[in-house]
Write a protein that holds these residues in place. Sequence first.
Motif, short mmCIF file in Angstrom:
data_model
loop_
_atom_site.label_atom_id
_atom_site.label_comp_id
_atom_site.label_asym_id
_atom_site.label_seq_id
_atom_site.Cartn_x
_atom_site.Cartn_y
_atom_site.Cartn_z
N CYS B 51 19.84 28.69 13.08
CA CYS B 51 19.94 28.60 11.61
C CYS B 51 20.96 27.53 11.24
O CYS B 51 22.07 27.48 11.78
N LEU B 52 20.58 26.69 10.27
CA LEU B 52 21.45 25.57 9.87
C LEU B 52 22.38 25.94 8.73
O LEU B 52 23.12 25.10 8.22
N GLU B 53 22.35 27.19 8.30
CA GLU B 53 23.19 27.67 7.19
C GLU B 53 23.08 26.76 5.98
O GLU B 53 24.07 26.31 5.41
N CYS B 54 21.87 26.49 5.59
CA CYS B 54 21.61 25.55 4.49
C CYS B 54 22.28 26.00 3.20
O CYS B 54 22.42 27.19 2.94
N LYS B 58 16.46 27.81 1.25
CA LYS B 58 15.04 27.92 0.90
C LYS B 58 14.45 29.26 1.38
O LYS B 58 13.63 29.88 0.70
N CYS B 59 14.87 29.67 2.56
CA CYS B 59 14.31 30.90 3.14
C CYS B 59 14.47 32.08 2.18
O CYS B 59 13.56 32.89 2.01
N ILE B 69 19.65 35.81 3.88
CA ILE B 69 19.27 35.55 5.27
C ILE B 69 20.37 34.83 6.07
O ILE B 69 20.82 35.34 7.11
N PRO B 70 20.87 33.66 5.59
CA PRO B 70 21.88 33.00 6.41
C PRO B 70 23.11 33.87 6.65
O PRO B 70 23.70 33.83 7.73
N CYS B 112 11.62 28.10 5.58
CA CYS B 112 12.79 27.72 6.38
C CYS B 112 12.74 26.22 6.66
O CYS B 112 11.72 25.68 7.06
N ILE B 113 13.87 25.59 6.45
CA ILE B 113 13.96 24.13 6.58
C ILE B 113 13.52 23.66 7.98
O ILE B 113 12.93 22.59 8.14
N ARG B 114 13.77 24.51 8.96
CA ARG B 114 13.43 24.11 10.32
C ARG B 114 11.92 24.09 10.57
O ARG B 114 11.47 23.50 11.54
N VAL B 121 13.29 29.42 11.94
CA VAL B 121 14.13 30.47 12.52
C VAL B 121 13.32 31.77 12.49
O VAL B 121 12.63 32.07 11.51
N ILE B 123 13.23 34.74 11.52
CA ILE B 123 13.98 35.64 10.63
C ILE B 123 13.54 37.10 10.80
O ILE B 123 14.35 38.01 10.87
#
Lengths: 284, 494
Positions: B51-54, B58-59, B69-70, B112-114, B121, B123
């Motif tokens: 997780c990029l901890e955006c 978006k998630c 989520i993050p 998710c951005i990824r 991720v 999730i």
Amino acid sequence: MSHRVIESEWLAPEVRRLVVEAPHVVRHCGPGQFVIARATSEGERIPLTIAHADRQARTITLIIQAVGCSTRQLCALEKGSEISDIVGPLGKTTDIEHVGHAVIVGGGVGTAVIYPQATALKAKGNRVSAIIGGRSRPYVILEKELGVICDAVYPCTDDGSHGFKGFVTERLKQLIEQAEQKVEMVLCAGPVPMMRAVAELTRPMGIHTVASLNPIMVDGTGMCGGCRVQVGGQMLFACVDGPEFDAHKVDFRELADRLTTYRDQERVAKGNHPCRSGAAAEVR
Amino acid sequence: MAENGKLKPAERMKIQRQAMPARDAGVRSRCFEEVNLGLPEQIAMEEAKRCLECKDRKCVTGCPVQIDIPAFVTRVAAGDFAGAAEVLLNDNALPGISGRVCPQEKQCEVLCIRAKKGEPVAIGYLERFVADWASEHRNGHVATLASPTGFKVAIVGSGPAGLTAAGELAKKGHEVTVFEAFHKPGGVLVYGIPEFRLPKEIVRKEVESLKAIGVKIECNVVIGRTYTIDDLMKEEGFQAVFIANGAGLPVFMGIPGENLKGVYSANEYLTRVNLMKAYEANSDTPVLRAKKAVVIGGGNTAMDGVRTARRLGADPATLVYRRSRAEMPARIEEVHHAEEEGVVFQMLTLPIEILGDEKGWVRGLKCQKMQLGEPDKSGRARPVPIPGSEFEIPCDVVVEAIGTRANPLLTQTTPDLKVNEKGYLVVDADNMTSKAGVFAGGDIVRGAATVILAMGDGKRTAATMDRYLKEKAQRHEGGSGKTGGAGIPSVGRQ
Ligand SMILES: Cc1cc2nc3c(=O)[nH]c(=O)nc-3n(C[C@H](O)[C@H](O)[C@H](O)COP(=O)(O)OP(=O)(O)OC[C@H]3O[C@@H](n4cnc5c(N)ncnc54)[C@H](O)[C@@H]3O)c2cc1C
Ligand SMILES: Cc1cc2nc3c(=O)[nH]c(=O)nc-3n(C[C@H](O)[C@H](O)[C@H](O)COP(=O)(O)OP(=O)(O)OC[C@H]3O[C@@H](n4cnc5c(N)ncnc54)[C@H](O)[C@@H]3O)c2cc1C
Ligand code: SF4
Ligand code: SF4
Ligand code: FES
């Protein structure tokens, strides 16, 4: 919560009458309605007619014929024992009006199904005749009780050991032909072939006939569709649209056929199922 | 966790998505044990590190209940499972359920951005991981309860909407009774979704923890028959009611042969197997064990039906769907699992008749091939029959899983409840129905939807009900007090 058995007695061979605590069921129940019961916490859900409801005592009466696993479990219950689950009242109540002369026809344990209708029909000022059948004398049930309510009760036995010798339909035919007051309505409950025969008899005579159907059920609330029946070419759910339907419109052949769905499984199971094997030996 | 334990984004990007360990397909297609085994701690931490901890998260916007989520994922990455549980349980009372059954690929994970470059991720897996950890380690953990308010609230139905609302309302200090038509609470979670996807033990534990905070659960009560809504409010002393009775009426296709022996609605088939445990040799409830089964439909229900048939010994167990695979509404994971278990997919196929033998048993399904045409209202390509393409699939059991509708049992006895043309309850922004004090949520409002939407409705409605009750109390202040249930025989059981 479980439901205590207050009274328990044999009415006929393999037919037991149970009076059971069911405080929540008695509140709204009416003639024609049923409950779904599970004998034990692992048991099957099976439909049973509310043969009588006592609002003061908060009890209902069930009249059960031992035909298979679950009904045998219930018939084995003595006073003081408990039934795991009872849900109801389910189904619609009977349409009861003043018609004049109404005849109720009960075959075997079907007599338990028509019993509450007798009181309701009488309360509406009808003349009520009951024709009740059984294999032989001991199998005719509720004769005395119906005698108190109805204007006339005609017991029938296949072997002539009590009352009229022959099928209930034969007695019904006689009654319709000979009754002083014209028969306006027939209400029947019992084995499918009997209900079909009643419908065939009254159809040409144009007598309004209602049958209480007994398909296999699971939930009793319209969510499984297992109880579906064909009535007038429409697919209806007996648990919510019935269980009573215009007998002249019911596809009895299909109903009888669907009732055999689990017959082979039930036979196979008898060998290794704890409840079935023991009980089978006991009854047969 | 030490700061220097933190990874740089580039390092995070290098980590591959972790796989969910699963029971062997050959073994599981013969048994009802859960398919997914859950992530081990180390693997969960590794996955969480992806997780990029955006900042724009978006998630979270994809999650119907906006789980942070993050916040929980980073705690997993740091090995702080208790902290993760704290965050998660604050947003979602039943993460062990949503983590298992949410269509993540359409909700949180798709955003998710990824997912833009590779795989999102996991999730859902992480949510399940935290939930399972919490249920093992937080035993006896009791929620903090507000002091009793004296209000009585009734809940109709014990599916995810009803159970969630019950928990929330009890925590706010209200006296809550859940009425359930079946002999066991849980709704679709116990009678529909099979053990191999959602172990019933999870639902049972959840129900136990609700009882522990004072929620009464009365089974074997059909609202609309045993009691009406008016009985509950006028005679049993409930000041508010939450209707969450689901959308359980089965729809049949209306093709010839539907009343042959061997034809089931998915509801009946799954209820017999899941709720009544017909898969166990000693069960009192029978179910037909197909040699060759066909299940019609493309949703989760169809997938559950066909995988159940497979486990009961059907070979082949075939899924017949009128559109193509891409249009199947089922969770992707279930489709993969079904395939691994040997389910045969017969796509672009429309059943037109169920064929029977002379004894009234199903012997086959007559179908017609379809091709995709112009998009329909839903935007999906409309399947059109190919003339002359009829063919038969031999089978002895047919399960129809083409959808459900609202059950009219309850609304028929409460005529002042407004329903829409499809029979679903009409509610306002507070989820209140046309009847004052009566609220509704879950499938009975949305039509057949998802578990997480039902839980979200339960939570949101609990809040609006709480406000409604408190405002009502204020309006009555100075008067003789609330209209209570004093003197009315209690229906309390269990
Ligand atoms: C609305 C309704 C009301 C009913 N009321 C009563 C009642 O008051 N008293 C009573 O004794 N029975 C009643 N029945 C029938 C009763 O539900 C069945 O006898 C019972 O479900 C059989 O269960 P079992 O496990 O004992 O038998 P099973 O082992 O399931 O079956 C034994 C045999 O009975 C047949 N059978 C199965 N289900 C039925 C059925 N529904 N009707 C007829 N035969 C069946 C099977 O084909 C099999 O041959 C009613 C049924 C309905 C639908
Ligand atoms: C087989 C199947 C698989 C599914 N798989 C998924 C999945 O993987 N992921 C997902 O997100 N969603 C899935 N769904 C959809 C999801 O289960 C539902 O959207 C969700 O359960 C709706 O919750 P609810 O609380 O509104 O109602 P339900 O879960 O339907 O619960 C309603 C409850 O009310 C009871 N009830 C009904 N009428 C009355 C009454 N008159 N009185 C008292 N009680 C009553 C019912 O017995 C039931 O227990 C699936 C559905 C099915 C059928
Ligand atoms: S509840 Fe469902 S949508 Fe929300 S984060 Fe969890 S898995 Fe994703
Ligand atoms: S979008 Fe993906 S990477 Fe970003 S915070 Fe959410 S889960 Fe983490
Ligand atoms: S018994 Fe299930 S719909 Fe009638």
